[in-house]
Write an enzyme that holds these catalytic residues in place. Structure first.
Site, mmCIF file in Angstrom:
data_model
loop_
_atom_site.group_PDB
_atom_site.id
_atom_site.type_symbol
_atom_site.label_atom_id
_atom_site.label_comp_id
_atom_site.label_asym_id
_atom_site.label_seq_id
_atom_site.Cartn_x
_atom_site.Cartn_y
_atom_site.Cartn_z
ATOM 1 N N TYR A 1 0.861 -1.189 0.000
ATOM 2 C CA TYR A 1 0.000 0.000 0.000
ATOM 3 C C TYR A 1 0.894 1.234 0.000
ATOM 4 C CZ TYR A 1 -3.437 3.523 1.364
ATOM 5 O OH TYR A 1 -4.234 4.650 1.399
ATOM 6 N N ASP B 1 9.186 2.365 0.466
ATOM 7 C CA ASP B 1 8.113 3.058 1.173
ATOM 8 C C ASP B 1 8.259 2.693 2.647
ATOM 9 O OD1 ASP B 1 5.823 3.901 2.414
ATOM 10 O OD2 ASP B 1 4.455 3.217 0.841
ATOM 11 N N LYS C 1 3.701 8.841 8.952
ATOM 12 C CA LYS C 1 3.355 8.285 10.267
ATOM 13 C C LYS C 1 4.299 8.748 11.398
ATOM 14 C CE LYS C 1 0.280 4.867 8.445
ATOM 15 N NZ LYS C 1 0.369 4.316 7.102
HETATM 16 C C1 LIG Z 1 -0.131 4.775 5.683
HETATM 17 C C2 LIG Z 1 0.696 4.427 4.526
HETATM 18 C C3 LIG Z 1 0.815 5.276 3.411
HETATM 19 C C4 LIG Z 1 -0.046 6.476 3.218
HETATM 20 O O1 LIG Z 1 0.150 7.444 4.190
HETATM 21 P P1 LIG Z 1 -1.045 8.482 4.482
HETATM 22 O O2 LIG Z 1 -0.426 9.478 5.411
HETATM 23 O O3 LIG Z 1 -2.152 7.688 5.096
HETATM 24 O O4 LIG Z 1 -1.449 9.074 3.189
HETATM 25 C C5 LIG Z 1 1.741 4.957 2.439
HETATM 26 N N1 LIG Z 1 2.491 3.854 2.541
HETATM 27 C C6 LIG Z 1 2.394 3.011 3.582
HETATM 28 C C7 LIG Z 1 3.294 1.819 3.642
HETATM 29 C C8 LIG Z 1 1.479 3.247 4.592
HETATM 30 O O5 LIG Z 1 1.323 2.378 5.583
#
Ligand SMILES: *Cc1c(COP(=O)(O)O)cnc(C)c1O
Length: 428
Positions: free
Chosen positions: A154, A238, A266
């Site tokens: 994701y 990511d 985060k």
């Molecule tokens: C939460 C998340 C995102 C997106 O971040 P948001 O601040 O919710 O837009 C992207 N990559 C990973 C791996 C995530 O867990």
């Protein structure tokens, strides 16, 4: 005068306050982010009103031990004193400056110091934005268009990473994303043979956290590193979840494999909205105003997010909680495994550092298809049973539990006690 017609909500839980049930009709699905609807476990949204340390309370004062922890953002727990102090101090000096300020450079330096592959940082307001921007830099740099990603990864909901996963996207994006199974080097090599010449970037969660926790098999990440380097493809890690979660250096620090571009979010916002992309200076210089890839934002580098982020990263650097929270996560994993054995309930616990997922599965879970094969009915039974016992776990079998430095042995015991009751009811 505007008169609002009140629509009765069906299946409304009796304990939900009137203003809460009323609120449901003004929000789509009662939420602003789909997973919060508890649909994966057949439940109702939970409306929390207060949180502190490892706990949250609804507006009737019911207390929950929290293992959702802001979906991983709250590594120091809810409202940690150093972050509160930094926010109060920042608020007394102004909220939104609209120009550059010191804390932006300070937070960037904390990231650069912790992550060797990062020399420069650009802040955004969400992880979504960070991933969108990283992909754009990779496309601009390589002159290619495709993104190679992994099933179950994701990367936010930017159009460039959502192909095939959302309605409302332009047809021109079809085929711009190539998806292969996680932990499958042969499938990756095959995709590279077919599409390699058009691939701008390989985008991966180095430890997957959005198909549940799925660590990379030994050698998988180094295989990607070698192949992308050879093919002149940008490797994007990511680390929105794993950054400052699996140690200060994130997953790349843990495995000793540098990325070309890294996205953060985060944890680095200390509980406030944030995203960031970082990489070598020459690659980051593609961004405007130095280069031709546009990214900007009214709230980018927001003083409150920067203040909370600086306080959080300094705390992580000066009083690293990693050993302790990883031990607690390990105790949780061991405890759940033992309960499964005792009650004859097949479970597999995947853990990486202080994050873990329980799969009600006979076999190991190394990919999205294996994650999806785990029993959802049992997961729902477990998550709902825990919720009734005052323990909050993510309401989806494809998310992670997060242990924070505010958790103690007693919280873990609370989770295991509630799990014991559920597992007992699952006995054949
Ligand atoms: C939460 C998340 C995102 C997106 O971040 P948001 O601040 O919710 O837009 C992207 N990559 C990973 C791996 C995530 O867990």
């Amino acid at each position: 005068m505007i008169s609002i017609q009140r629509i009765p909500i069906r299946g409304q839980a009796a304990h939900i306050h009137p203003h809460v049930s009323e609120g449901q009709q003004y929000l789509v699905g009662g939420v602003n982010s789909p997973v919060r609807a508890f649909k994966h476990v057949g439940g109702e949204p939970l409306w929390l009103s207060r949180s502190r340390a490892a706990q949250g309370w609804d507006d009737r004062g019911t207390r929950y031990i929290d293992f959702i922890m802001g979906w991983g953002a709250l590594i120091l727990g809810h409202n940690p004193p150093p972050v509160l102090r930094a926010l109060r101090s920042r608020l007394s000096k102004g909220m939104l400056l609209g120009l550059t300020h010191e804390a932006e450079a300070e937070l960037a330096k904390l990231i650069v110091d912790a992550v060797p592959s990062v020399e420069q940082v650009r802040f955004a307001v969400s992880g979504t934005e960070a991933c969108m921007t990283a992909v754009k830099i990779a496309r601009a740099h390589t002159g290619r268009t495709k993104t190679l990603m992994f099933d179950g990864g994701y990367h936010g909901h930017g159009e460039s990473v959502m192909a095939g996963q959302s309605a409302g996207l332009p047809a021109v994006l079809e085929g711009s994303v190539v998806t292969v199974p996680f932990n499958d080097p042969a499938a990756f090599d095959e995709a590279m043979r077919q599409h390699g010449a058009d691939v701008a970037c390989v985008l991966i969660e180095p430890v997957a956290a959005n198909m549940g926790v799925v660590p990379p098999e030994p050698g998988f990440l180094s295989h990607l590193r070698e192949r992308t380097t050879k093919a002149g493809i940008i490797l994007i890690f990511d680390e929105v979840v794993t950054g400052f979660r699996l140690g200060l250096g994130g997953a790349q620090g843990l495995f000793g494999i540098p990325a070309d571009l890294t996205t953060f979010g985060k944890i680095i916002g200390g509980g406030l909205p944030i995203g960031a992309v970082g990489g070598s200076r020459w690659l980051m210089q593609r961004l405007a105003p130095e280069g031709d890839v546009y990214h900007g934002g009214t709230f980018a580098g927001h003083p409150l997010s920067m203040a909370a982020g600086v306080a959080t990263l300094k705390e992580l650097r000066d009083n690293p909680p990693y050993e302790r929270i990883e031990q607690l996560a390990d105790d949780t994993a061991e405890g759940l495994t033992a309960l499964g054995r005792r009650h004859g309930v097949a479970v597999r616990i995947n853990r990486a550092g202080s994050m873990l997922t329980i799969f009600f599965s006979e076999g190991p879970v190394r990919s999205k298809s294996e994650a999806r094969a785990a029993r959802k009915d049992r997961f729902a039974q477990w998550a709902n049973g825990l919720r009734s016992a005052g323990v909050l776990v993510p309401p989806s079998p494809l998310e992670a539990l997060f242990v924070s430095s505010a958790h103690t042995r007693r919280h873990i015991e609370g989770l295991l006690r509630a799990s014991h009751t559920v597992f007992k009811s699952m006995e054949a």
